[in-house]
Design a protein around this motif. Structure first.
Motif, PDB file in Angstrom:
ATOM      1  N   SER A  13       0.856  -1.214  -0.039  1.00  0.00           N
ATOM      2  CA  SER A  13      -0.088  -0.143  -0.137  1.00  0.00           C
ATOM      3  C   SER A  13       0.832   1.335   0.039  1.00  0.00           C
ATOM      4  CB  SER A  13      -0.971   0.021   1.177  1.00  0.00           C
ATOM      5  OG  SER A  13      -0.175  -0.088   2.613  1.00  0.00           O
TER       6      SER A  13
ATOM      7  N   ILE B 240      -8.583   1.377  -9.041  1.00  0.00           N
ATOM      8  CA  ILE B 240      -8.651   0.588  -7.886  1.00  0.00           C
ATOM      9  C   ILE B 240      -7.187   0.713  -7.122  1.00  0.00           C
ATOM     10  CG2 ILE B 240      -9.170  -1.812  -6.553  1.00  0.00           C
ATOM     11  CD1 ILE B 240     -11.464  -0.307  -7.719  1.00  0.00           C
ATOM     12  N   GLN B 241      -6.949   0.862  -6.026  1.00  0.00           N
ATOM     13  CA  GLN B 241      -5.549   1.108  -5.511  1.00  0.00           C
ATOM     14  C   GLN B 241      -4.879  -0.197  -5.012  1.00  0.00           C
ATOM     15  OE1 GLN B 241      -5.331   4.461  -2.765  1.00  0.00           O
ATOM     16  NE2 GLN B 241      -6.546   5.821  -4.297  1.00  0.00           N
TER      17      GLN B 241
ATOM     18  N   LYS C 119      -3.729  -0.744  -1.998  1.00  0.00           N
ATOM     19  CA  LYS C 119      -3.984  -0.972  -0.854  1.00  0.00           C
ATOM     20  C   LYS C 119      -5.506  -1.611  -0.543  1.00  0.00           C
ATOM     21  CE  LYS C 119      -5.586   3.612   0.199  1.00  0.00           C
ATOM     22  NZ  LYS C 119      -5.327   4.836   1.047  1.00  0.00           N
ATOM     23  N   ASP C 120      -6.234  -1.679  -1.668  1.00  0.00           N
ATOM     24  CA  ASP C 120      -7.708  -2.070  -1.727  1.00  0.00           C
ATOM     25  C   ASP C 120      -7.670  -3.373  -2.133  1.00  0.00           C
ATOM     26  OD1 ASP C 120      -8.584   0.636  -1.214  1.00  0.00           O
ATOM     27  OD2 ASP C 120      -8.262   0.881  -3.551  1.00  0.00           O
TER      28      ASP C 120
ATOM     29  N   ARG D 221      -8.489  -6.679   0.678  1.00  0.00           N
ATOM     30  CA  ARG D 221      -9.641  -6.526   1.168  1.00  0.00           C
ATOM     31  C   ARG D 221     -10.593  -7.231   0.134  1.00  0.00           C
ATOM     32  NH1 ARG D 221     -14.018  -3.016   0.832  1.00  0.00           N
ATOM     33  NH2 ARG D 221     -15.690  -3.487   2.469  1.00  0.00           N
ATOM     34  N   ILE D 222     -10.583  -6.354  -1.210  1.00  0.00           N
ATOM     35  CA  ILE D 222     -11.455  -7.058  -2.265  1.00  0.00           C
ATOM     36  C   ILE D 222     -11.306  -8.773  -2.514  1.00  0.00           C
ATOM     37  CG2 ILE D 222     -11.821  -6.722  -4.740  1.00  0.00           C
ATOM     38  CD1 ILE D 222     -11.058  -3.826  -4.309  1.00  0.00           C
TER      39      ILE D 222
ATOM     40  N   ARG E 101     -13.575   3.537  -7.599  1.00  0.00           N
ATOM     41  CA  ARG E 101     -12.916   2.951  -6.659  1.00  0.00           C
ATOM     42  C   ARG E 101     -14.158   2.905  -5.218  1.00  0.00           C
ATOM     43  NH1 ARG E 101      -9.499   5.434  -2.196  1.00  0.00           N
ATOM     44  NH2 ARG E 101      -8.672   3.662  -1.302  1.00  0.00           N
TER      45      ARG E 101
ATOM     46  N   ASN F  93     -15.115  -0.399  -3.528  1.00  0.00           N
ATOM     47  CA  ASN F  93     -14.784  -0.650  -2.108  1.00  0.00           C
ATOM     48  C   ASN F  93     -15.913  -0.727  -1.262  1.00  0.00           C
ATOM     49  OD1 ASN F  93     -11.982  -0.785  -2.063  1.00  0.00           O
ATOM     50  ND2 ASN F  93     -11.838   1.321  -2.127  1.00  0.00           N
TER      51      ASN F  93
END
Length: 296
Positions: free
Chosen positions: A6, A93-94, A96-97, A100-101, A136, A140
């Motif tokens: 991230s 989408i980053q 760091k996401d 979780r995704i 994003r 999220n």
């Protein structure tokens, strides 16, 4: 794929998703073999499978859970997984996401980019009018959108919700996108019927839902039933107050409703539901201390 974090700020590659550098596998193999987890994997596993497990773990995904929820990952190639990650990054989408995704929807890693993932973003853009830079935020909020069929799930549900009266596409996209992945027949309609069974007319239920769309995200047995029983049985409230303040169902029964109701009882005043629940802790304390409200 397995080395991002991230804290990295580099932008997604513009290389076509089905195009890979010749040294990709060699690079990944070298990185993974030096990782401290690598010797702990059993020798009976193929090198590719070891890489896959470690990639998921390094990304912050529980590999065992992901593989159990999506057995197709067992035979998915590293190249295809990398392509999907690159595709998501290209949609704003980053890094760091991603953990979780993927943890919520491991099925994403074996989805077809052209047939399954790309149509979802087209739906967000064309049907919900979500600009590219806001993808994003929506994903999220509800990663399950990425595994939903546009033709069989998203478009029919959107049609139903709009026909019901939910015209605010922005609110639907940014606040309650989970409604789009809900079954109309098995989830949305039963909730509407349950609210009607409490004594509300269809028009009253419709008005309540349009003012508080999150009502359709609540579980009947976990949320509606116990909170309604407490409202009527313990608080002695009438349907009128619930009709005026359907947001009542969005508050925690144990952490908000019951404690504040008990304080109101002890204070001897009678506060409307909205004032009792919406006020901050400080505002609520002041209401109690000042005795604001009707006395019993």
């Amino acid at each position: 794929m397995c080395t991002f974090s991230s804290s990295h700020s580099h932008r997604p590659s513009t290389t076509p998703f089905n195009s890979h550098q010749p040294n990709t596998n060699t690079h990944l193999t070298s990185l993974l073999q030096t990782h401290p987890l690598y010797p702990l994997t059993t020798a009976r596993l193929s090198l590719q499978f070891k890489e896959k497990i470690l990639c998921l773990e390094i990304m912050g995904v529980d590999a065992g859970k992901a593989l159990s929820q999506n057995p197709a990952l067992t035979t998915a190639s590293m190249e295809s997984i990398q392509s999907i990650i690159s595709f998501l990054l290209s949609k704003d989408i980053q890094h760091k996401d991603i953990p979780r995704i993927i943890s919520m929807c491991p099925k994403i890693l074996t989805s077809d980019i052209n047939a399954q993932l790309d149509p979802v973003f087209d739906f967000l853009s064309q049907d919900l009018k979500v600009p590219d830079h806001s993808f994003r935020k929506v994903i999220n909020k509800c990663p399950y959108l990425l595994t939903a069929s546009v033709v069989d799930q998203l478009k029919p549900t959107l049609f139903y919700l709009r026909r019901f009266g939910l015209k605010d596409l922005k609110a639907l996209a940014y606040q309650e996108p989970v409604l789009l992945v809900s079954s109309v027949e098995k989830s949305l309609i039963p909730k509407l019927r349950y609210l009607e069974s409490l004594g509300f007319s269809k028009d009253e239920v419709k008005d309540m839902v349009l003012r508080c769309p999150s009502l359709l995200t609540f579980n009947i047995e976990v949320n509606f039933r116990p909170k309604f029983e407490y409202l009527v049985g313990e608080m002695g409230k009438k349907l009128k107050e619930l009709k005026e303040f359907p947001q009542y169902f969005s508050f925690s029964l144990e952490n908000r409703i019951k404690p504040r109701h008990m304080e109101v009882l002890q204070s001897g005043i009678n506060l409307p539901l909205s004032l009792m629940l919406k006020s901050t802790d400080q505002e609520f304390r002041e209401l109690i201390e000042q005795g604001v409200g009707d006395t019993h």
